[in-house]
Scaffold this motif. Sequence first.
Motif, mmCIF file in Angstrom:
data_model
loop_
_atom_site.group_PDB
_atom_site.id
_atom_site.type_symbol
_atom_site.label_atom_id
_atom_site.label_comp_id
_atom_site.label_asym_id
_atom_site.label_seq_id
_atom_site.Cartn_x
_atom_site.Cartn_y
_atom_site.Cartn_z
ATOM 1 N N GLU A 9 0.826 -1.211 0.000
ATOM 2 C CA GLU A 9 0.000 0.000 0.000
ATOM 3 C C GLU A 9 0.857 1.256 0.000
ATOM 4 O OE1 GLU A 9 -2.530 -0.437 3.377
ATOM 5 O OE2 GLU A 9 -3.814 -1.920 2.387
ATOM 6 N N GLU A 10 1.928 1.213 0.762
ATOM 7 C CA GLU A 10 2.831 2.365 0.801
ATOM 8 C C GLU A 10 3.491 2.581 -0.566
ATOM 9 O OE1 GLU A 10 4.607 5.672 2.186
ATOM 10 O OE2 GLU A 10 3.117 4.502 3.278
ATOM 11 N N VAL A 11 3.890 1.505 -1.202
ATOM 12 C CA VAL A 11 4.497 1.601 -2.530
ATOM 13 C C VAL A 11 3.476 2.150 -3.531
ATOM 14 C CG1 VAL A 11 5.416 0.240 -4.458
ATOM 15 C CG2 VAL A 11 6.230 -0.177 -2.126
ATOM 16 N N GLU A 12 2.267 1.671 -3.475
ATOM 17 C CA GLU A 12 1.216 2.168 -4.366
ATOM 18 C C GLU A 12 0.976 3.655 -4.129
ATOM 19 O OE1 GLU A 12 -2.081 -0.405 -3.635
ATOM 20 O OE2 GLU A 12 -1.411 -1.911 -5.073
ATOM 21 N N LYS A 13 0.980 4.062 -2.875
ATOM 22 C CA LYS A 13 0.792 5.469 -2.537
ATOM 23 C C LYS A 13 1.935 6.310 -3.120
ATOM 24 C CE LYS A 13 0.534 8.615 1.348
ATOM 25 N NZ LYS A 13 0.706 8.749 2.798
ATOM 26 N N GLN A 14 3.150 5.836 -2.948
ATOM 27 C CA GLN A 14 4.307 6.571 -3.472
ATOM 28 C C GLN A 14 4.284 6.628 -5.002
ATOM 29 O OE1 GLN A 14 7.748 4.716 -1.723
ATOM 30 N NE2 GLN A 14 7.403 5.670 0.278
ATOM 31 N N LEU A 15 3.915 5.520 -5.626
ATOM 32 C CA LEU A 15 3.812 5.511 -7.089
ATOM 33 C C LEU A 15 2.759 6.500 -7.569
ATOM 34 C CD1 LEU A 15 4.158 1.710 -7.936
ATOM 35 C CD2 LEU A 15 5.774 3.544 -8.473
ATOM 36 N N ASN A 16 1.656 6.575 -6.853
ATOM 37 C CA ASN A 16 0.602 7.525 -7.202
ATOM 38 C C ASN A 16 1.116 8.968 -7.065
ATOM 39 O OD1 ASN A 16 -1.981 8.319 -8.002
ATOM 40 N ND2 ASN A 16 -2.658 8.503 -5.872
ATOM 41 N N GLU A 17 1.851 9.228 -5.993
ATOM 42 C CA GLU A 17 2.431 10.562 -5.799
ATOM 43 C C GLU A 17 3.425 10.891 -6.918
ATOM 44 O OE1 GLU A 17 4.103 10.529 -1.888
ATOM 45 O OE2 GLU A 17 2.147 10.547 -0.896
ATOM 46 N N ILE A 18 4.231 9.925 -7.281
ATOM 47 C CA ILE A 18 5.196 10.119 -8.371
ATOM 48 C C ILE A 18 4.460 10.411 -9.676
ATOM 49 C CG2 ILE A 18 6.912 8.945 -9.816
ATOM 50 C CD1 ILE A 18 7.851 7.509 -7.228
ATOM 51 N N PHE A 19 3.411 9.662 -9.925
ATOM 52 C CA PHE A 19 2.626 9.873 -11.144
ATOM 53 C C PHE A 19 2.023 11.277 -11.167
ATOM 54 C CE2 PHE A 19 -1.414 9.544 -13.504
ATOM 55 C CZ PHE A 19 -0.891 9.218 -14.740
ATOM 56 N N GLN A 20 1.492 11.726 -10.046
ATOM 57 C CA GLN A 20 0.920 13.071 -9.969
ATOM 58 C C GLN A 20 1.993 14.130 -10.213
ATOM 59 O OE1 GLN A 20 -1.021 13.142 -6.151
ATOM 60 N NE2 GLN A 20 -2.874 12.132 -6.930
ATOM 61 N N MET A 22 4.708 13.743 -11.929
ATOM 62 C CA MET A 22 5.056 13.683 -13.352
ATOM 63 C C MET A 22 4.026 14.433 -14.195
ATOM 64 S SD MET A 22 6.504 9.786 -13.641
ATOM 65 C CE MET A 22 6.702 9.856 -15.402
ATOM 66 N N GLN A 23 2.760 14.327 -13.844
ATOM 67 C CA GLN A 23 1.717 15.058 -14.557
ATOM 68 C C GLN A 23 1.895 16.569 -14.380
ATOM 69 O OE1 GLN A 23 -1.839 13.159 -12.961
ATOM 70 N NE2 GLN A 23 -2.240 12.245 -14.984
ATOM 71 N N GLU A 24 2.221 16.991 -13.167
ATOM 72 C CA GLU A 24 2.462 18.415 -12.914
ATOM 73 C C GLU A 24 3.660 18.916 -13.729
ATOM 74 O OE1 GLU A 24 2.789 19.427 -8.748
ATOM 75 O OE2 GLU A 24 1.090 18.132 -8.258
ATOM 76 N N ILE A 25 4.721 18.129 -13.754
ATOM 77 C CA ILE A 25 5.907 18.499 -14.521
ATOM 78 C C ILE A 25 5.557 18.600 -16.001
ATOM 79 C CG2 ILE A 25 8.165 17.663 -15.321
ATOM 80 C CD1 ILE A 25 8.553 16.531 -12.456
ATOM 81 N N ASP A 26 4.783 17.657 -16.493
ATOM 82 C CA ASP A 26 4.373 17.663 -17.897
ATOM 83 C C ASP A 26 3.588 18.933 -18.228
ATOM 84 O OD1 ASP A 26 4.203 16.382 -20.484
ATOM 85 O OD2 ASP A 26 2.081 16.012 -20.021
ATOM 86 N N CYS A 27 2.656 19.308 -17.368
ATOM 87 C CA CYS A 27 1.868 20.535 -17.587
ATOM 88 C C CYS A 27 2.766 21.767 -17.563
ATOM 89 C CB CYS A 27 0.781 20.673 -16.532
ATOM 90 S SG CYS A 27 -0.571 19.505 -16.737
ATOM 91 N N LYS A 28 3.690 21.824 -16.608
ATOM 92 C CA LYS A 28 4.589 22.973 -16.523
ATOM 93 C C LYS A 28 5.503 23.041 -17.739
ATOM 94 C CE LYS A 28 4.445 23.436 -11.537
ATOM 95 N NZ LYS A 28 5.173 23.424 -10.272
#
Length: 83
Positions: A9-20, A22-28
């Motif tokens: 669950e912790e890994v999934e949470k961290q992966l989700n944070e990383i994905f978010q 990455m999306q922010e970086i992509d938009c910027k």
Amino acid sequence: MERNWVKKEEVEKQLNEIFQLMQEIDCKMDDIIYSVIAEYCEQKEERIHELTKRLEKVENHLYNGTTKQADAFQKTIPMSAFS
């Protein structure tokens, strides 16, 4: 066994944070690329405008010079010479 689930669950949470992130970086990055392209286009448009003005000046100068030469030519040679 329960400990493995917590880690997953912790890994999934961290992966989700990383994905978010990455999306922010992509938009910027999209915003940055757009602003760089817009600035480049604006500079090129200004340059085209400057060159157009210069070309118009040269054309006017050539036209005025040609007109003056034609007038001077007509004054020196009588029109009857062309008949």
